[in-house]
Design a protein around this motif. Structure first.
Motif, PDB file in Angstrom:
ATOM      1  N   SER A  86      22.777  66.255  24.108  1.00 17.24           N
ATOM      2  CA  SER A  86      23.635  65.494  23.392  1.00 17.24           C
ATOM      3  C   SER A  86      24.229  64.326  23.871  1.00 17.24           C
ATOM      4  O   SER A  86      25.190  63.699  23.232  1.00 17.24           O
ATOM      5  N   GLU A  87      24.061  63.881  25.177  1.00 19.48           N
ATOM      6  CA  GLU A  87      24.278  62.541  25.676  1.00 19.48           C
ATOM      7  C   GLU A  87      23.910  61.519  25.296  1.00 19.48           C
ATOM      8  O   GLU A  87      22.529  61.436  24.829  1.00 19.48           O
ATOM      9  N   PRO A  88      24.490  60.442  25.044  1.00 22.54           N
ATOM     10  CA  PRO A  88      23.781  59.083  24.597  1.00 22.54           C
ATOM     11  C   PRO A  88      22.799  58.653  25.320  1.00 22.54           C
ATOM     12  O   PRO A  88      22.767  58.733  26.641  1.00 22.54           O
ATOM     13  N   LEU A  89      21.846  58.078  24.884  1.00 22.63           N
ATOM     14  CA  LEU A  89      20.639  57.279  25.443  1.00 22.63           C
ATOM     15  C   LEU A  89      20.815  55.659  25.430  1.00 22.63           C
ATOM     16  O   LEU A  89      21.224  55.393  24.298  1.00 22.63           O
ATOM     17  N   PRO A  90      20.573  54.877  26.231  1.00 18.03           N
ATOM     18  CA  PRO A  90      20.559  53.538  26.151  1.00 18.03           C
ATOM     19  C   PRO A  90      19.721  52.707  25.607  1.00 18.03           C
ATOM     20  O   PRO A  90      18.736  53.305  25.417  1.00 18.03           O
ATOM     21  N   TRP A  91      20.167  51.778  24.938  1.00 20.94           N
ATOM     22  CA  TRP A  91      19.347  50.867  23.713  1.00 20.94           C
ATOM     23  C   TRP A  91      18.072  50.058  24.798  1.00 20.94           C
ATOM     24  O   TRP A  91      17.010  50.114  24.207  1.00 20.94           O
ATOM     25  N   ASN A  92      18.419  49.900  25.929  1.00 18.65           N
ATOM     26  CA  ASN A  92      17.515  48.924  26.609  1.00 18.65           C
ATOM     27  C   ASN A  92      16.467  49.748  27.194  1.00 18.65           C
ATOM     28  O   ASN A  92      15.422  49.204  28.011  1.00 18.65           O
ATOM     29  N   ASP A  93      16.231  51.025  26.775  1.00 19.04           N
ATOM     30  CA  ASP A  93      15.234  51.921  27.367  1.00 19.04           C
ATOM     31  C   ASP A  93      13.973  51.631  26.040  1.00 19.04           C
ATOM     32  O   ASP A  93      12.847  52.150  26.209  1.00 19.04           O
ATOM     33  N   TYR A  94      14.547  51.087  25.068  1.00 16.86           N
ATOM     34  CA  TYR A  94      13.589  50.900  23.766  1.00 16.86           C
ATOM     35  C   TYR A  94      13.511  49.471  23.184  1.00 16.86           C
ATOM     36  O   TYR A  94      12.465  49.300  22.381  1.00 16.86           O
ATOM     37  N   PHE A  95      14.347  48.637  23.611  1.00 11.13           N
ATOM     38  CA  PHE A  95      14.077  47.358  23.411  1.00 11.13           C
ATOM     39  C   PHE A  95      14.381  46.404  24.509  1.00 11.13           C
ATOM     40  O   PHE A  95      14.877  46.800  25.599  1.00 11.13           O
ATOM     41  N   THR A  96      13.715  45.285  24.655  1.00 10.08           N
ATOM     42  CA  THR A  96      13.771  44.484  26.100  1.00 10.08           C
ATOM     43  C   THR A  96      15.103  43.504  25.902  1.00 10.08           C
ATOM     44  O   THR A  96      15.548  43.297  27.309  1.00 10.08           O
ATOM     45  N   ARG A  97      15.507  43.230  24.802  1.00 11.77           N
ATOM     46  CA  ARG A  97      17.003  42.454  25.102  1.00 11.77           C
ATOM     47  C   ARG A  97      17.595  42.478  23.640  1.00 11.77           C
ATOM     48  O   ARG A  97      17.007  43.041  22.575  1.00 11.77           O
ATOM     49  N   GLU A  98      19.082  42.178  23.544  1.00 13.44           N
ATOM     50  CA  GLU A  98      19.734  42.015  22.367  1.00 13.44           C
ATOM     51  C   GLU A  98      20.032  40.644  22.125  1.00 13.44           C
ATOM     52  O   GLU A  98      20.178  40.093  23.142  1.00 13.44           O
ATOM     53  N   LEU A  99      20.259  40.246  20.643  1.00 11.18           N
ATOM     54  CA  LEU A  99      20.375  39.010  20.426  1.00 11.18           C
ATOM     55  C   LEU A  99      21.733  38.841  19.732  1.00 11.18           C
ATOM     56  O   LEU A  99      22.198  39.784  18.903  1.00 11.18           O
ATOM     57  N   TYR A 100      22.338  37.630  19.981  1.00 18.13           N
ATOM     58  CA  TYR A 100      23.784  37.357  19.293  1.00 18.13           C
ATOM     59  C   TYR A 100      23.377  36.222  18.578  1.00 18.13           C
ATOM     60  O   TYR A 100      23.445  34.994  19.408  1.00 18.13           O
ATOM     61  N   LEU A 101      23.235  36.001  17.384  1.00 18.04           N
ATOM     62  CA  LEU A 101      22.640  35.024  16.602  1.00 18.04           C
ATOM     63  C   LEU A 101      23.934  34.245  15.790  1.00 18.04           C
ATOM     64  O   LEU A 101      24.306  34.988  14.938  1.00 18.04           O
ATOM     65  N   LYS A 102      24.449  33.321  16.113  1.00 18.22           N
ATOM     66  CA  LYS A 102      25.499  32.594  15.480  1.00 18.22           C
ATOM     67  C   LYS A 102      25.186  31.574  14.444  1.00 18.22           C
ATOM     68  O   LYS A 102      24.095  30.852  14.464  1.00 18.22           O
ATOM     69  N   TYR A 115      18.334  43.696  18.248  1.00 14.79           N
ATOM     70  CA  TYR A 115      17.572  44.202  19.228  1.00 14.79           C
ATOM     71  C   TYR A 115      16.239  43.556  18.890  1.00 14.79           C
ATOM     72  O   TYR A 115      15.609  43.789  17.870  1.00 14.79           O
ATOM     73  N   ILE A 116      15.567  43.245  20.063  1.00 15.65           N
ATOM     74  CA  ILE A 116      14.222  42.637  20.056  1.00 15.65           C
ATOM     75  C   ILE A 116      13.353  43.119  21.057  1.00 15.65           C
ATOM     76  O   ILE A 116      13.783  42.950  22.259  1.00 15.65           O
ATOM     77  N   THR A 117      11.953  43.319  20.844  1.00 18.87           N
ATOM     78  CA  THR A 117      11.021  43.428  21.905  1.00 18.87           C
ATOM     79  C   THR A 117       9.910  42.202  21.319  1.00 18.87           C
ATOM     80  O   THR A 117       9.304  42.590  20.340  1.00 18.87           O
ATOM     81  N   PRO A 118       9.705  41.291  22.035  1.00 20.39           N
ATOM     82  CA  PRO A 118       8.915  40.161  21.400  1.00 20.39           C
ATOM     83  C   PRO A 118       7.629  40.509  21.462  1.00 20.39           C
ATOM     84  O   PRO A 118       6.896  41.341  22.085  1.00 20.39           O
ATOM     85  N   PRO A 119       6.615  40.126  20.364  1.00 22.90           N
ATOM     86  CA  PRO A 119       5.160  40.386  20.662  1.00 22.90           C
ATOM     87  C   PRO A 119       4.420  39.645  21.548  1.00 22.90           C
ATOM     88  O   PRO A 119       4.906  38.619  22.146  1.00 22.90           O
ATOM     89  N   THR A 120       3.596  39.984  22.025  1.00 17.23           N
ATOM     90  CA  THR A 120       2.453  39.383  23.096  1.00 17.23           C
ATOM     91  C   THR A 120       1.586  38.768  22.584  1.00 17.23           C
ATOM     92  O   THR A 120       0.923  39.591  21.377  1.00 17.23           O
ATOM     93  N   ALA A 121       0.714  38.083  23.055  1.00 16.69           N
ATOM     94  CA  ALA A 121      -0.486  37.534  22.461  1.00 16.69           C
ATOM     95  C   ALA A 121      -0.321  36.957  20.960  1.00 16.69           C
ATOM     96  O   ALA A 121       0.401  36.339  20.863  1.00 16.69           O
ATOM     97  N   SER A 157      14.929  44.198  15.213  1.00 17.21           N
ATOM     98  CA  SER A 157      15.974  45.376  14.409  1.00 17.21           C
ATOM     99  C   SER A 157      17.402  44.746  14.407  1.00 17.21           C
ATOM    100  O   SER A 157      17.795  44.891  15.544  1.00 17.21           O
ATOM    101  N   LEU A 158      17.705  44.448  13.458  1.00 17.18           N
ATOM    102  CA  LEU A 158      19.050  43.969  13.164  1.00 17.18           C
ATOM    103  C   LEU A 158      20.440  44.702  12.655  1.00 17.18           C
ATOM    104  O   LEU A 158      19.900  46.034  12.104  1.00 17.18           O
ATOM    105  N   ASP A 159      21.376  44.635  13.058  1.00 19.25           N
ATOM    106  CA  ASP A 159      22.512  45.159  12.389  1.00 19.25           C
ATOM    107  C   ASP A 159      22.958  44.467  11.311  1.00 19.25           C
ATOM    108  O   ASP A 159      23.147  43.091  11.306  1.00 19.25           O
ATOM    109  N   ALA A 160      22.924  45.152  10.128  1.00 18.54           N
ATOM    110  CA  ALA A 160      23.506  44.323   8.984  1.00 18.54           C
ATOM    111  C   ALA A 160      24.924  44.150   8.926  1.00 18.54           C
ATOM    112  O   ALA A 160      25.740  44.746   9.912  1.00 18.54           O
ATOM    113  N   ARG A 161      25.400  43.132   8.207  1.00 18.08           N
ATOM    114  CA  ARG A 161      26.886  42.986   8.197  1.00 18.08           C
ATOM    115  C   ARG A 161      27.580  44.277   7.740  1.00 18.08           C
ATOM    116  O   ARG A 161      27.287  45.084   6.701  1.00 18.08           O
TER     117      ARG A 161
END
Length: 417
Positions: A86-102, A115-121, A157-161
């Motif tokens: 039941s210990e929390p798991l870190p987000w960066n095991d599942y996404f490559t980076r997080e974004l703060y978009l103003k 959170y984002i993992t960019p597409p390749t090719a 994957s975004l966090d809604a307001r």
């Protein structure tokens, strides 16, 4: 054997005492051993990452077993702890980076968190929108699984307001701004803004092919955006997870009763994870360990000097009640009318309303049912959900199509020759 011989044999056997054959040695129980023998303490159960194991527990055959009163077959041994699970798991095991978009509007400044993992090719970008009260991390395990099925795909994957770490600052605050504006028009515009801001942040020359995926409230949001046509031909298709207009509106009547049954706070993040899994709100322990911590924050009403910290919900779902009806009204018609491939993924066919049943019989959309999942279908059955979505993408991937040349182009080429 003659009749006379049979009669003689029966008479002989009747006179013999009956003695059943001795049982095999491995079934003989020593009464003395039965008194002193006890089960060894059960080892701590390993953390089962499979959603099928967690979702099948309610139908487990262990309910038919009746252990001996002297053998505490299902009792937890002394000192047993499931803390590891039941210990929390870190987000960066599942996404490559997080974004703060103003983004600045005339009445507010918004910092969208995603959170984002960019597409390749030339892989697609799957844009996911969570349900009410959740966060972008509810799609974390799904994001990991979809990359196995579609290695070139990306996930945004975004966090809604009013959820997660997205922050809205009102320039002229008023008492009515205590609760965030969660109308479907605002949420749909937010999703569009996040996609366009991400395009600039990632310095893409153009948007990759988009699959819009929404769970519950998020399904209504992605459908509204797809129906608007504001993303043009970039949208390959959209998927709605476990929400149907009729059943969703019916369920709103019992929403307040459900909220009253939820704990108001938790002594730790681990206890919150345990509550979600034991109540089977989320049936996959691994996904709960990723997503649940993002739903909570330290209780701001507690004095800072208080050493005992408690965690409370980030989103006040009861305060969003004015928007509930508007989220789902007209959803079925929008879903069927919007352009692009359509996928409806449900936990049960009983959720289909009349309009969708007719549309399904007419082949207007793809329907998939995962009855072993609960409402959080993408968390409970992340691997199967990813497989369904990957198949849906392949069906709607326009890059794989080779269209014949237009007749006009052929005539021009012949004339030039």
């Amino acid at each position: 054997m003659s009749d006379l011989q049979r009669s003689f044999a029966r008479a002989k056997l009747a006179g013999l005492p009956f003695e059943p054959p001795p049982p095999p040695n491995h079934l003989v129980e020593n009464e003395e051993d039965d008194e002193i023998d006890d089960l060894k303490p059960l080892p701590e159960a390993p953390d089962d990452d499979s959603s099928s194991a967690s979702s099948a527990s309610s139908a487990s055959s262990t309910g038919t077993i009746r252990p001996s009163p002297s053998k505490h077959l299902f009792a937890r041994p002394k000192g047993f702890s499931n803390r590891k699970g039941s210990e929390p798991l870190p987000w960066n095991d599942y996404f490559t980076r997080e974004l703060y978009l103003k983004f600045a509007r005339p009445t507010e400044n918004v910092t969208y968190h995603a959170y984002i993992t960019p597409p390749t090719a030339k892989g697609p970008l799957l844009v996911t929108h969570h349900g009410a009260g959740s966060s972008g991390l509810s799609f974390a395990l799904f994001a990991s699984e979809i990359r196995k099925a579609l290695p070139d795909a990306g996930v945004l994957s975004l966090d809604a307001r009013g959820h997660g770490e997205t922050v809205v600052e009102k320039l002229e605050p008023s008492p009515s701004d205590a609760a965030p504006d969660l109308s479907h028009e605002i949420l749909s515009q937010d999703l569009l803004d996040v996609i366009q801001l991400t395009e600039k942040e990632m310095k893409w020359s153009e948007l990759p092919g988009l699959l819009l995926i929404g769970h519950s409230l998020g399904g209504a949001v992605v459908t509204d955006l797809a129906k608007s046509g504001k993303l043009g031909n970039a949208v390959l298709g959209y998927a709605v997870l476990d929400v149907v207009e009729g059943s969703a509106i019916d369920a709103l009547q019992s929403m307040q009763s459900y909220l009253l049954t939820r704990p108001k706070n938790f002594p730790s993040l681990s206890s919150a994870i345990e509550w979600h899994t034991r109540s089977r709100t989320i049936r996959n322990t691994t996904s709960a360990r990723i997503s649940v911590p993002s739903l909570l924050r330290l209780d701001p009403s507690q004095p800072s000097a208080n050493e005992t910290k408690t965690w409370t919900w980030r989103t006040d779902l009861a305060a969003t009640q004015p928007y509930w009806q508007g989220w789902f009204a007209g959803l079925s018609k929008k879903f069927l009318d919007a352009k692009g491939g359509k996928l409806l993924l449900l936990a049960g066919t009983d959720r289909l309303d009349k309009e969708l049943m007719i549309g399904q019989m007419q082949g207007k959309y793809q329907l998939q049912v995962l009855p072993e999942a609960g409402h959080f279908i993408h968390e409970d059955q992340a691997e199967k959900t990813a497989m369904v979505v990957a198949d849906f993408y392949r069906r709607n991937d326009r890059s794989a199509l080779v269209l014949p040349p237009k007749v006009g182009d052929l005539l021009k080429a012949n004339a030039a020759a």
